[in-house]
Design an enzyme around this catalytic site. Structure first.
Site, mmCIF file in Angstrom:
data_model
loop_
_atom_site.group_PDB
_atom_site.id
_atom_site.type_symbol
_atom_site.label_atom_id
_atom_site.label_comp_id
_atom_site.label_asym_id
_atom_site.label_seq_id
_atom_site.Cartn_x
_atom_site.Cartn_y
_atom_site.Cartn_z
ATOM 1 N N ASP A 61 45.860 39.220 34.517
ATOM 2 C CA ASP A 61 45.801 37.986 33.751
ATOM 3 C C ASP A 61 47.217 37.426 33.667
ATOM 4 O O ASP A 61 48.164 38.031 34.166
ATOM 5 C CB ASP A 61 45.179 38.235 32.365
ATOM 6 C CG ASP A 61 45.974 39.228 31.545
ATOM 7 O OD1 ASP A 61 45.431 39.747 30.560
ATOM 8 O OD2 ASP A 61 47.129 39.509 31.896
ATOM 9 N N ASP A 120 35.357 40.721 32.545
ATOM 10 C CA ASP A 120 36.221 41.825 32.109
ATOM 11 C C ASP A 120 36.067 41.956 30.601
ATOM 12 O O ASP A 120 35.904 40.936 29.907
ATOM 13 C CB ASP A 120 37.690 41.553 32.450
ATOM 14 C CG ASP A 120 38.369 40.736 31.351
ATOM 15 O OD1 ASP A 120 38.267 39.501 31.403
ATOM 16 O OD2 ASP A 120 38.948 41.349 30.409
#
Ligand SMILES: O=c1[nH]cnc2cc3nc(NCCN4CCOCC4)[nH]c3cc12
Length: 382
Positions: A102, A276
């Site tokens: 991320d 996720d």
């Protein structure tokens, strides 16, 4: 579509191909420099270069094709340049398969201190030692490149909900400007992809504007951000009903931070390809088991002399080879093995659910599969 990485070794270009379609749901395959990802996919979270309480080989054996690394944690410790000097994240953690990182933006907003958002980026103090950092779209892409991630995320600003429309619009517009800068900074090594992130809170018009402008900029995939931030599930699903139909069908769609098993099935039904969530791993460390019969809280005294395993029909040893009584004892005693076995069970169940949905979509029977699955959760203990 192979491209040479300059060292003469042919590297696959980043690619996504869908195969079966069932309503708005689809199965697909993402090709990256470190291998392929079967979608719909659940990505176990490997925050500090480890999926907590799991061996990498075990994570792979359960069916996970890709894991997530958190840029915020890794940039603070051990540091992106150090990971690069050590050969990159794949080598560092001995995970020779796809990794998505991320941007660091979301976690710094919830974990760091004294953070300040400007047009340029975000300045903040480390929650570890108070050191000051600046994270810009350019630096986030540089860090993700140093880590060597196969899929990288733009830096964005995610607002919690409920939030005022003006605030949602401001953050969405800033995220679009940061999307442009992220793409300009992205080096696109063969087999690496960059995803844009759709923002706009729970305001359909803002969601549509964000999606359309991201598509104009052009990304390898599109994440739906700004959800699972406190809104009810029906609001999250309503935003998926707005966004997924206007995202390109030939690009992966990634719903960030989601979710529970019920979130997963309802979102796959609405065309999401990637997920996720810390739920299965974090819950496992806290004594909570996810099974096909629903959730089992092993802290509860009712398990103290229950000789049944979590799920004797499960192919996963953690689910079938130890009694609930023993798991209850481990959890009550705070034993490390308790965290290991429940994390193993939970990730096995999440991967079993994803594999079940992939097979159901291929057979054109996703709705039936979801109905059967929910019935299993509702019936509870076998
Ligand atoms: O817009 C986003 N941009 C970049 N990263 C994100 C990560 C995100 N993660 C969540 N939700 C996480 C919810 N978790 C559920 C389990 O318990 C911990 C929190 N929502 C998220 C939104 C974004």
């Amino acid at each position: 579509n192979l491209t040479s990485a300059g060292n003469g070794v042919a590297q696959p270009a980043f690619a996504f191909a869908t195969s079966a379609i069932d309503g708005r749901a689809r199965t697909g395959l993402i090709t990256t420099a470190h291998g392929q990802i079967r979608t719909p996919a659940f990505m176990p979270v490997g925050t500090a270069a480890t999926v907590k309480a799991m061996y990498p080989a075990q994570v792979k054996q359960l069916g996970a094709d890709v894991v997530l690394g958190n840029t915020y944690h890794l940039m603070l410790r051990p540091g992106a340049e150090r990971v690069a000097r050590l050969g990159g994240l794949h080598q560092f953690m001995n995970w020779p398969h796809p990794i998505l990182t991320d941007s660091g933006g979301f976690q710094l907003m919830s974990l760091s201190k004294l953070r300040k958002i400007t047009e340029k980026g975000v300045t903040f103090q480390s929650h570890i030692d108070g050191a000051r950092y600046e994270l810009t779209p350019e630096r986030s892409i540089e860090i993700q490149g140093l880590l060597g991630a196969d899929i990288q995320m733009q830096l964005d600003e995610c607002v919690r909900m409920p939030c005022a429309r003006e605030e949602a619009d401001r953050a969405m517009q800033l995220s679009l400007r940061w999307a442009e800068r992220s793409k300009a900074a992205f080096g696109a090594l063969p087999g690496q992809g960059l995803f844009g992130i759709v923002q706009g809170a729970d305001v359909p018009e803002l969601r549509v504007e964000s999606a359309r402008k991201l598509i104009d900029i052009g990304f390898h995939g599109y994440a739906v951000g700004g959800l699972a931030v406190g809104e009810p599930q029906d609001v999250m699903l309503a935003m998926l009903d707005v966004v997924t139909p206007i995202l390109p069908a030939d690009r992966p769609r990634y719903l960030m931070g989601v979710g529970t098993p019920d979130d997963l099935v309802e979102s796959v039904r609405r065309g999401v390809d990637m997920f996720d969530c810390v739920m299965p791993t974090r819950a496992g460390r806290h004594g909570l088991a996810y099974t096909r019969h629903g959730k089992v809280n092993l802290k509860n005294a009712r398990h103290a002399e229950d000789t049944r395993p979590l799920d004797e029909a499960s192919p996963c040893e953690a689910s079938s080879a130890w009694s609930r009584a023993y798991l209850h004892h481990l959890v009550k005693s705070g034993e490390i093995l308790g965290m290991m076995l429940l994390t193993w069970n939970n990730l096995a169940y999440y991967q079993e659910l994803m594999a079940g949905m992939r097979a159901a979509i291929a057979a054109g029977r996703l709705d039936d599969f979801i109905a059967e699955t929910k019935d299993g959760w509702a019936r509870g203990e076998a």
